[in-house]
Design an enzyme around this catalytic site. Structure first.
Site, PDB file in Angstrom:
ATOM      1  N   ALA A  27       0.826  -1.209   0.000  1.00  6.37           N
ATOM      2  CA  ALA A  27       0.000   0.000   0.000  1.00  6.37           C
ATOM      3  C   ALA A  27       0.858   1.256   0.000  1.00  6.37           C
ATOM      4  CB  ALA A  27      -0.905  -0.008   1.226  1.00  6.37           C
ATOM      5  N   ARG A  31      -2.804   8.954 -10.428  1.00 10.26           N
ATOM      6  CA  ARG A  31      -3.997   9.229 -11.238  1.00 10.26           C
ATOM      7  C   ARG A  31      -5.265   9.495 -10.413  1.00 10.26           C
ATOM      8  NH1 ARG A  31      -5.370   5.180 -15.307  1.00 10.26           N
ATOM      9  NH2 ARG A  31      -3.935   3.664 -14.398  1.00 10.26           N
ATOM     10  N   TYR A  43      -2.722  -6.738  -2.467  1.00  8.09           N
ATOM     11  CA  TYR A  43      -2.547  -5.332  -2.828  1.00  8.09           C
ATOM     12  C   TYR A  43      -3.601  -4.495  -2.093  1.00  8.09           C
ATOM     13  CZ  TYR A  43       0.400  -6.312  -6.993  1.00  8.09           C
ATOM     14  OH  TYR A  43       1.398  -6.685  -7.850  1.00  8.09           O
ATOM     15  N   GLY A  76       1.108  -7.961 -16.125  1.00  8.67           N
ATOM     16  CA  GLY A  76       2.148  -8.963 -16.335  1.00  8.67           C
ATOM     17  C   GLY A  76       1.503 -10.239 -16.866  1.00  8.67           C
ATOM     18  N   ASN A 105      -1.220 -11.713 -14.437  1.00  7.55           N
ATOM     19  CA  ASN A 105      -0.825 -11.725 -13.031  1.00  7.55           C
ATOM     20  C   ASN A 105      -1.673 -10.738 -12.231  1.00  7.55           C
ATOM     21  OD1 ASN A 105       0.638 -11.975 -10.634  1.00  7.55           O
ATOM     22  ND2 ASN A 105       2.159 -10.434 -11.273  1.00  7.55           N
ATOM     23  N   TYR A 136     -36.328  16.950  16.271  1.00  2.13           N
ATOM     24  CA  TYR A 136     -34.946  16.569  16.539  1.00  2.13           C
ATOM     25  C   TYR A 136     -34.883  15.934  17.916  1.00  2.13           C
ATOM     26  CZ  TYR A 136     -30.095  16.635  17.863  1.00  2.13           C
ATOM     27  OH  TYR A 136     -28.857  16.244  18.311  1.00  2.13           O
ATOM     28  N   SER A 171     -47.088  19.276  20.443  1.00  2.00           N
ATOM     29  CA  SER A 171     -46.360  19.837  19.298  1.00  2.00           C
ATOM     30  C   SER A 171     -45.551  21.051  19.718  1.00  2.00           C
ATOM     31  CB  SER A 171     -47.349  20.278  18.218  1.00  2.00           C
ATOM     32  OG  SER A 171     -47.974  19.137  17.685  1.00  2.00           O
TER      33      SER A 171
HETATM   34  C1  UD1 Z   1       1.989  -5.364 -10.828  1.00  2.00           C
HETATM   35  C2  UD1 Z   1       2.678  -6.644 -11.307  1.00  2.00           C
HETATM   36  C3  UD1 Z   1       2.010  -7.114 -12.601  1.00  2.00           C
HETATM   37  C4  UD1 Z   1       0.534  -7.333 -12.344  1.00  2.00           C
HETATM   38  C5  UD1 Z   1      -0.100  -6.079 -11.779  1.00  2.00           C
HETATM   39  C6  UD1 Z   1      -1.516  -6.349 -11.351  1.00  2.00           C
HETATM   40  C7  UD1 Z   1       5.022  -6.485 -10.606  1.00  2.00           C
HETATM   41  C8  UD1 Z   1       6.400  -6.214 -11.062  1.00  2.00           C
HETATM   42  N1  UD1 Z   1       4.080  -6.352 -11.542  1.00  2.00           N
HETATM   43  O1  UD1 Z   1       2.255  -4.388 -11.803  1.00  2.00           O
HETATM   44  O2  UD1 Z   1       2.592  -8.311 -13.032  1.00  2.00           O
HETATM   45  O3  UD1 Z   1      -0.114  -7.708 -13.548  1.00  2.00           O
HETATM   46  O4  UD1 Z   1       0.619  -5.608 -10.624  1.00  2.00           O
HETATM   47  O5  UD1 Z   1      -2.135  -5.163 -10.955  1.00  2.00           O
HETATM   48  O6  UD1 Z   1       4.807  -6.842  -9.476  1.00  2.00           O
HETATM   49  N2  UD1 Z   1       3.623  -0.989  -4.533  1.00  2.00           N
HETATM   50  C9  UD1 Z   1       4.299  -0.644  -3.383  1.00  2.00           C
HETATM   51  N3  UD1 Z   1       5.607  -0.274  -3.472  1.00  2.00           N
HETATM   52  C10 UD1 Z   1       6.282  -0.245  -4.631  1.00  2.00           C
HETATM   53  C11 UD1 Z   1       5.590  -0.609  -5.812  1.00  2.00           C
HETATM   54  C12 UD1 Z   1       4.262  -0.982  -5.720  1.00  2.00           C
HETATM   55  O7  UD1 Z   1       3.724  -0.669  -2.286  1.00  2.00           O
HETATM   56  O8  UD1 Z   1       7.459   0.094  -4.620  1.00  2.00           O
HETATM   57  C13 UD1 Z   1       2.222  -1.399  -4.430  1.00  2.00           C
HETATM   58  C14 UD1 Z   1       1.284  -0.442  -5.137  1.00  2.00           C
HETATM   59  O9  UD1 Z   1       0.810   0.544  -4.244  1.00  2.00           O
HETATM   60  C15 UD1 Z   1       0.164  -1.371  -5.598  1.00  2.00           C
HETATM   61  C16 UD1 Z   1       0.883  -2.678  -5.836  1.00  2.00           C
HETATM   62  O10 UD1 Z   1       2.071  -2.626  -5.084  1.00  2.00           O
HETATM   63  O11 UD1 Z   1      -0.807  -1.583  -4.607  1.00  2.00           O
HETATM   64  C17 UD1 Z   1       1.171  -2.935  -7.310  1.00  2.00           C
HETATM   65  O12 UD1 Z   1       2.026  -1.939  -7.777  1.00  2.00           O
HETATM   66  P1  UD1 Z   1       1.894  -1.319  -9.227  1.00  2.00           P
HETATM   67  O13 UD1 Z   1       2.957  -0.312  -9.409  1.00  2.00           O
HETATM   68  O14 UD1 Z   1       0.497  -0.907  -9.460  1.00  2.00           O
HETATM   69  O15 UD1 Z   1       2.253  -2.602 -10.093  1.00  2.00           O
HETATM   70  P2  UD1 Z   1       1.973  -2.810 -11.626  1.00  2.00           P
HETATM   71  O16 UD1 Z   1       3.000  -2.104 -12.400  1.00  2.00           O
HETATM   72  O17 UD1 Z   1       0.563  -2.546 -11.947  1.00  2.00           O
END
Ligand code: UD1
Ligand code: CA
Length: 451
Positions: free
Chosen positions: A9, A15, A103, A140, A169, A348, A387
């Site tokens: 997290a 975005r 996640y 992925g 993934n 109220y 009332s």
């Molecule tokens: C990641 C996966 C990808 C998968 C996708 C699904 C990897 C390398 N890639 O990609 O294969 O299809 O999720 O949604 O794992 N986060 C951290 N710290 C960091 C980076 C990320 O806490 O340094 C957390 C983000 O807040 C998020 C989650 O990990 O909740 C996924 O990170 P994100 O950068 O969205 O990964 P994707 O590039 O989408």
């Protein structure tokens, strides 16, 4: 087998365009993170580690409110998903069992799916949760070799042929804690993003002769939230599901798509919900109640047979016993309304108790706040509040007592007594006609002068 959840997290959620960390944005009145934590509870985890980075203080505060036993590990720089999981290494150094990675921005994974992942660990060292993507986009890709998973290739690093794969993934995985942290130490960042990819675990595990498999779930469970649009879509998905399950449990929703539910709304069988009703968090409604149109409920309990609304507002601490009636433009906060009592119009009732079968007349106000402190109003059973009564708290009215219309109650009313506290009326015979004549004459004079 003991389980530790590691919930990622730390991401910024650029975005979302928000000051609030992404994982704290709400769906149905619970943050994305809370949904993830609730989902993870299905595994009855021994430890829960939330990896926070962006907005870590706010995330930490939210986590402690949701689950006192959950821990927060700080990821100061977001160097990738493997680096993120690595931040839980210290907290878990004495932990023996499985780590399940979730996640924080993926709120909808089901209990059943998580259980299947854990069950699949019986036959594999590393279990990845995948899904068939309608639009694989930038996910992925899972490169399978029969039932075993060969590797995960990130979109950015994938060949044209690999990009054709639609089995993707989700990011969720399960693995023995010791093995996972050993393998994470070996992960580098030589890839298209320069990040430490958790997905590299697959190839590293296989290189050590370990077995890796993928479990599939429905795409709707892996739905991630990256923008406000996604958030609204995820909320809509949640609402549709929650309404459906209420209807299956025997609740009538007259216009389901207009009823907004909270993540924890509980409604009993044969209760009818009219259109445009909003549920905030912490509401329970028993069986056979009627919630009429345009009512707003939060943090309250409505018992069997009660009738609420239209246009009622039940705020936190409103406790409505059986067969109570709360009508239009009535607000109730932190108050117990006993069985059969009625508050039907424009009132109220705050910081109060109302006894059985008492009738509260239109326009009654409990004056609970003196500008600094809140005070209670206690009203007994079978009483009649006229009332437009103002009850200046702290105040009490006994059983079978009455207050006359328009009374400002400032002293205790004992059982059976009638309180009248208003200016005595005086009638002036013929005075109305005379007054009218004077006023009409005045009007004529003014309009002549104006010409
Ligand atoms: C990641 C996966 C990808 C998968 C996708 C699904 C990897 C390398 N890639 O990609 O294969 O299809 O999720 O949604 O794992 N986060 C951290 N710290 C960091 C980076 C990320 O806490 O340094 C957390 C983000 O807040 C998020 C989650 O990990 O909740 C996924 O990170 P994100 O950068 O969205 O990964 P994707 O590039 O989408
Ligand atoms: Ca993502």
């Amino acid at each position: 087998m003991a389980t530790a959840l590691v919930i990622l997290a730390a991401g910024k959620g650029t975005r979302m365009n928000s000051d609030l960390p992404k994982v704290l944005h709400p769906i149905a009145h619970a943050s994305l993170l809370e949904h993830a934590l609730i989902a993870g509870r299905a595994l009855d985890p021994e430890r829960v580690i939330v990896v926070a980075g962006h907005g870590a203080d706010a995330v930490r505060a939210a986590v402690s409110e949701i689950d006192e036993t959950a821990e927060v590990a700080l990821q100061e720089e977001q160097l990738g998903t493997a680096h993120a999981v690595d931040q839980a290494r210290e907290a878990l150094q004495d932990f023996a069992g499985d780590v399940v990675v979730l996640y924080g921005d993926t709120p909808f994974v089901s209990a059943e799916t998580l259980e299947r992942m854990v069950a699949a660990r019986e036959g594999a060292d590393l279990v990845i949760l995948g899904f068939e993507a309608a639009d694989p986009a930038r996910y992925g890709r899972l490169v399978m070799d029969g039932t075993s998973l060969e590797r995960i290739v990130e979109f950015k690093d994938a060949s044209a042929q690999e990009r054709e794969i639609s089995f993707c993934n989700s990011g969720l995985m399960a693995c023995d804690a010791g093995q996972m942290f050993d393998l994470i130490s070996k992960i580098g960042n030589e890839n298209a993003s320069g990040e430490y990819y958790l997905t590299d675990l697959v190839e590293l595990a296989r290189a050590e002769g370990r077995s890796v498999t993928a479990v599939a779930c429905d795409e709707s469970e892996t739905l991630g939230v990256n923008s406000r649009l996604d958030l609204a879509g995820a909320d809509a998905t949640f609402q549709a599901k929650a309404r459906k399950s209420l209807m299956e449990l025997g609740v009538t929703l007259m216009a389901p798509e207009t009823v907004y539910l909270a993540f924890d709304t509980v409604i009993g069988r044969d209760t009818v919900i009219e259109p445009n009703v909003v549920f905030g968090p912490g509401v329970t409604v028993e069986s056979g109640a009627l919630i009429r149109a345009f009512s707003h409920l939060e943090g309250c309990h409505v018992s069997r047979g009660a009738k609420i609304g239209p246009y009622a507002r039940l705020r936190p601490g409103a406790e409505l016993a059986e067969d109570t009636h709360v009508g239009n433009f009535v607000e109730i906060k932190n108050a117990e309304i006993a069985a059969g009592a009625k508050v039907n119009h424009l009132s109220y009732i705050g910081d109060a108790s109302v006894g059985e079968k008492t009738n509260i007349g239109a326009g009654t106000i409990t004056c609970n706040y003196d500008g600094v402190m809140k005070h209670r109003t206690e009203i007994g059973a079978r009483s009649f509040i006229g009332s437009n009564t103002l009850l200046v708290a702290p105040i009490s009215v006994g059983d079978e007592a009455m207050t006359a219309t328009g009374t400002v109650v400032t002293r205790t009313v004992e059982d059976g007594d009638l309180a009248i506290g208003r200016t005595r009326q005086e009638n002036k015979p013929g005075r109305a006609r005379k007054l009218m004549d004077i006023l009409r004459a005045k009007k004529v004079k003014i309009s002549k002068e104006a010409k």
